[in-house]
Design an enzyme around this catalytic site. Structure first.
Site, mmCIF file in Angstrom:
data_model
loop_
_atom_site.group_PDB
_atom_site.id
_atom_site.type_symbol
_atom_site.label_atom_id
_atom_site.label_comp_id
_atom_site.label_asym_id
_atom_site.label_seq_id
_atom_site.Cartn_x
_atom_site.Cartn_y
_atom_site.Cartn_z
ATOM 1 N N CYS A 23 0.924 -1.569 -0.007
ATOM 2 C CA CYS A 23 0.123 0.224 0.394
ATOM 3 C C CYS A 23 0.967 1.428 -0.150
ATOM 4 O O CYS A 23 2.436 1.129 -0.676
ATOM 5 C CB CYS A 23 -0.805 -0.214 1.716
ATOM 6 N N HIS A 633 6.973 7.415 30.110
ATOM 7 C CA HIS A 633 5.778 7.232 29.752
ATOM 8 C C HIS A 633 5.082 6.613 30.585
ATOM 9 O O HIS A 633 5.588 5.212 31.108
ATOM 10 C CB HIS A 633 5.976 6.940 28.283
#
Length: 991
Positions: A23, A633
């Site tokens: 793609c 994080h």
């Protein structure tokens, strides 16, 4: 081994590949088995951005914008062409896609068995087309020699040829005599049987000993034909003796029985003895079955079809000459022409000539004429892509007689071409019909080189010329595109003409400017001595200001430097590969460790600047003064809490020092929601360093306190010629601009300052010497130019010359402007560019809809930021428009993805829906092509939401900045519903 070969090897080689497509950003493999793939090995390959394993033995390799070239390189590997089973398309809308779409419109698209049947026929002949083409050119040469009287009637077996010409004759006869063996091999392979068994079975009935059994035969009449029958096994079994040379129907029927039999034997026979007994039993059954039953049936079936067509031709050669070329344009896309090829070969064997190839030539040359017309228009319109396609297709047609490149590459893509071709087919067939029809004594490909192979050369030449030029002229005069397509082509030409005119004007302006500068320089030399003293004074004052604004050195980047990173929170150290999130664990985001906190406060591990501070409190990015960039994080997937349980203390752009509180969190809230508290602490720019490793001290004792070392960062070694003490940064060997001026070191052409690594010094030029660099973070210190040098940070020599009074006045004016504005563009970017230092650019939405956070996009390749940073849009509209002015660099024919290089320096990817590449363009109406210029609001594609969602695909459309490393930050700018053009992404340039 190059990257494409490494990728193929890492996923198990060509034999493990069942199918390969791509793609806009990813290679999409359908594998036989994806269980044994080492993802770390795949992701370590240069050019690979990530890898995603999926259910159903699917595997995706993320490449980015270069995916098409990588795909082509993989498909060009020898193992993919020879040993692999991969089949795919270069891109949606490729020749294979057009071919498939054409099949779906006919009966093959509605009946699976019919599709399989014609695929079987096609794959039985397609591999041997090269040998048939070579033989056909030798036949043409023999025909030409016969026409010129050099040899006799070479096609008549009664003609005596000299040994030399007999040998040349054998060069083409071998291909057709052994054609049944070639077809048997290919047909057996297509149906999953051992192709050599099929070859051996067919070889039995082609042995001279088989034919010699005819001496014991009795002559019988069957269906009006004389046949020879030998009775075997006591006279109970009649064996019909045929000459099977050049026959194609018997091997096809034989393979159709051998395929299922072979698979059945493999099922019922133990794998331990299959190598022995499967071939043995296959041959034991198939050899007598072929000799006694299948072979004769194949001969009779082929003869029946051939006789039917011959009856039509005998009834009216005129009708036949028109009918065949009018049918061929519809038969070839569906694969229905393969049976006719077999009948042509049978006609030559049984009749000594063929009557189908002449009318087929009218179709071929009508097809090639339309291609020539397209080539003419593409040259006129400067359409480079179509010109390349048409040139290759026309060469393949005129020299090789191959129509597929023209048909699938051009004609089936444009609806207006077929009516032009049909006119050429009709007129070419009409000429042949009026002339009484044509025959040929050999199977040839109808090209320019094979004209001498036909019985009436002038008639054949006139008919194909009429077919060729009528189709060509119709395409040239009436075009092959719609009005919209022609208007788009005109727009492209106008843009190119305007660009060329602008370039010529720019060159003329540049020449005029150079002449003006030379005049200014001559005038200014007279004032050089007077201005030198005043300039030196100004430079000294400015350099003194600069000396107070030197930025801290990026010590972690000094050659061989070893830097320790402290823990931002108390807790237990978790190795990175144990972090329960593959994006972190695989090092896709960066390298470092995880911390399972025992405390509730995250602090800064060092001095620096906050470059990422999520309002939800779950993630913080810090650019430390020493050059290391960190991501902290807090927990895994805690973004889903929307800020609940977090108390944020900093914002993006804040300066922090070691120990400053970034956020406090409530562990109970987070864990009760089912989220892991393990907190990755990652170096996000590891490529700038030699290594990023877990600190040795944490290996023996996992519990750490805030400030304890958890990560060791080692800088790269010095470049050749440089010296550095291992583990320590080099001593700064430089003087500031102020020190240089104060010392009186202002000789023309001498550099008065050498920056330490990471330092930032406003520039100054004294007596033509360039001194300085760029302002320190947070400060604005424009540089000084004494002699026409641009007076801003990172000053560069101006073309206005040195040592001029007017130049000094200009420098003073520029310096004042820089002081008042607070910054100056030194990167060479145009005014308003997104790359200008400190610039903040907002990207508008390409479609009406609801903003979706990137982390919520239902595709890990997008949601993890592997392709780029930005947001998703769940569309409420049906039209994708350009968010800004720029150039289309990716435009999938399927309409599912577009890449735009905006004039401001930002590169965007707009991916319409998730996995919508699988629709093959259904539901999409594409309005642009690669290379097109677009402006804000131009339509890129319109889509049918019902079609997409009814196929089970998500409509969420990622809008991503694919070159985020060029900027300081790329953040979401909106929430909820947005309209086209409304800001959704904020891009902040580096300082």
């Amino acid at each position: 081994m190059n990257a494409p070969a490494e990728i193929l090897a890492s996923i198990g080689g060509a034999d493990n590949v069942e199918n390969l497509t791509h793609c806009a950003t990813r290679l999409r493999f359908q594998l036989h088995d994806n269980s044994g793939i080492d993802e770390k090995q795949v992701e370590s390959i240069p050019g690979v951005m990530g890898a995603v394993s999926q259910s159903g033995n699917r595997y995706q390799v993320v490449i980015g914008g270069a995916v098409e070239s990588v795909y082509n390189d993989i498909m060009a590997l020898p193992e993919m062409k020879e040993g692999g089973s991969a089949t795919g398309t270069q891109k949606s809308g490729s020749n294979a896609d057009v071919k498939s779409a054409a099949k779906e419109k006919g009966p093959r698209g509605r009946f699976t068995w019919l599709d399989s049947f014609f695929d079987f026929l096609g794959d039985s002949f397609r591999p041997i087309l090269g040998s048939l083409l070579g033989a056909s050119l030798i036949i043409t040469f023999m025909a030409l020699m016969g026409t010129l009287g050099v040899i006799g009637n070479w096609a008549d077996p009664r003609t005596e040829l000299s040994p030399t010409w007999q040998f040349i004759n054998l060069c083409w006869r071998c291909v057709f005599y052994f054609l049944p063996l070639m077809v048997a091999y290919n047909a057996s392979k297509k149906l999953g049987a051992d192709p050599w068994i099929g070859f051996a079975v067919m070889a039995v009935v082609m042995l001279p000993g088989f034919t010699s059994l005819g001496q014991y035969a009795t002559h019988l009449t069957f269906a009006g034909s004389e046949i020879n029958v030998v009775r075997l096994f006591g006279g109970h079994l009649p064996l019909t003796i045929f000459d099977y040379g050049s026959q194609v129907f018997p091997p096809l029927l034989m393979a159709a029985v051998l395929g299922p039999l072979y698979k059945l034997l493999k099922k019922i026979i133990s794998p331990n003895v299959q190598l022995i007994f499967v071939p043995f039993l296959s041959m034991l059954i198939m050899i007598p079955l072929t000799a006694f039953l299948i072979g004769p049936l194949g001969v009779y079936a082929g003869a029946g079809l051939a006789n039917g067509l011959k009856a039509v031709n005998d009834f009216s050669p005129f009708i036949f000459a028109i009918l065949i070329p009018m049918l061929y344009p519809f038969m070839v896309p569906l694969g229905l022409h393969w049976p006719l090829n077999a009948i042509m070969l049978l006609n030559i064997q049984t009749l000594g000539f063929d009557f189908i190839q002449g009318p087929m030539g009218a179709w071929n040359f009508a097809c090639f004429g339309a291609t020539a017309g397209v080539l003419f228009l593409s040259v006129r319109d400067r359409d480079v892509t179509m010109r390349q396609t048409a040139t290759g297709a026309l060469a393949a047609g005129l020299l090789g007689g191959i129509s597929e490149p023209s048909l699938y590459g051009i004609h089936l893509r444009f609806k207006r071409i077929y009516p032009r071709i049909l006119v050429g087919c009709f007129l070419g067939g009409l000429v042949q019909g009026i002339g009484g029809g044509l025959t040929t004594n050999a199977f040839v490909f109808t090209s320019l080189l094979t004209i001498p192979a036909f019985s009436n050369i002038p008639l054949y030449a006139i008919s194909i010329a009429v077919a060729f030029f009528s189709s060509m002229l119709l395409v040239v005069f009436f075009d092959y595109r719609t009005a919209d397509e022609r208007a788009e082509a005109a727009k492209v030409r106008a843009t190119e003409d305007a660009d060329q005119a602008a370039e010529e004007a720019r060159k003329a302006s540049a020449e005029a400017h150079k002449a003006e500068l030379r005049a200014d320089d001559a005038e200014a030399r007279a004032d050089q001595a007077e201005q030198r003293a005043a300039t030196t004074t100004v430079a000294a004052e400015r350099a003194a200001q600069v000396a107070t604004a030197v930025a801290p050195a990026r010590t972690a980047l000094a050659p061989n430097a070893v830097t320790q990173i402290a823990s931002p929170v108390a807790g237990y150290v978790v190795p990175l590969d144990k972090v329960p999130d593959p994006v972190f664990a695989k090092g896709t985001v960066g390298l470092g460790v995880g911390i399972d906190p025992t405390g509730d406060t995250i602090t800064s591990p060092g001095d620096g600047k906050i470059i990422v501070a999520q309002d939800t409190g779950h993630a913080f990015g810090i650019k430390l003064d020493n050059g290391i960039e960190l991501l902290i994080h807090v927990g895994i997937d805690t973004v889903n809490l929307g800020g609940t349980g977090f108390d944020v203390h900093v914002a993006r752009g804040d300066r922090v020092t070691t120990g400053d509180v970034l956020v406090r969190f409530d562990r109970k809230v987070i864990e009760s929601a089912g989220y892991s508290m393990i907190t990755p602490v990652l170096v996000t720019n590891p490529r700038k360093f030699a290594s990023v490793t877990q600190a040795p001290a944490t290996l023996s004792s996992a519990l750490v306190a805030p400030g304890d070392t958890i990560i060791t960062v080692t800088a790269k070694p010095p470049k050749d010629g440089a010296a550095a003490a291992p583990g320590t940064p080099p001593a700064p060997a430089h003087r500031s601009a102020a020190q240089a001026v104060a010392a009186g070191d202002s000789k023309a052409g001498a550099s008065a300052s050498t920056e330490a690594p990471g330092s930032s010094v406003g520039g100054a030029s004294v007596g033509g010497a360039s001194v300085g660099g760029s302002p320190a973070p947070g400060s604005t210190v424009p540089g000084v130019s004494a002699h026409g040098v641009s007076a801003h940070g990172d000053a560069q020599a101006s073309p206005q010359g040195t040592g001029t009074a007017d130049g000094a006045r200009r420098a003073a004016t520029t310096a004042g402007a820089a002081d008042s504005s607070g910054s100056a563009a030194a990167s060479g970017a145009a005014p308003g560019s997104a790359l200008v230092a400190g610039a903040v650019t907002e990207i508008g939405s390409p479609v009406a809809g609801r903003v979706v956070a990137l982390s919520d996009v239902p595709d890990p390749v997008f949601s993890k930021g592997i392709v780029g940073l930005g947001v998703g849009i769940d569309p409420t509209g049906d039209t994708i428009t350009s968010p800004g002015d720029g150039k289309i660099i990716v435009a999938q024919d399927t309409g599912h993805a577009f890449g735009i290089k905006l004039d401001n320096g930002i590169e965007l990817l707009i991916h319409v829906g998730i996995d919508t590449v699988n629709l093959g363009g259904t539901g999409f109406d594409v309005h642009v092509a690669r290379g097109d210029r677009v402006t804000t609001g131009d339509v890129l594609v319109r889509f049918d939401r019902k079609v997409i969602e009814s196929a089970g695909y998500s409509m969420i459309t990622p809008v991503l900045v694919t070159n985020p490393r060029k900027f300081a930050s790329v953040t979401q700018a909106a929430q909820g519903a947005v309209t086209p053009g409304e800001g959704i992404i904020t891009v902040t340039a580096k300082q």
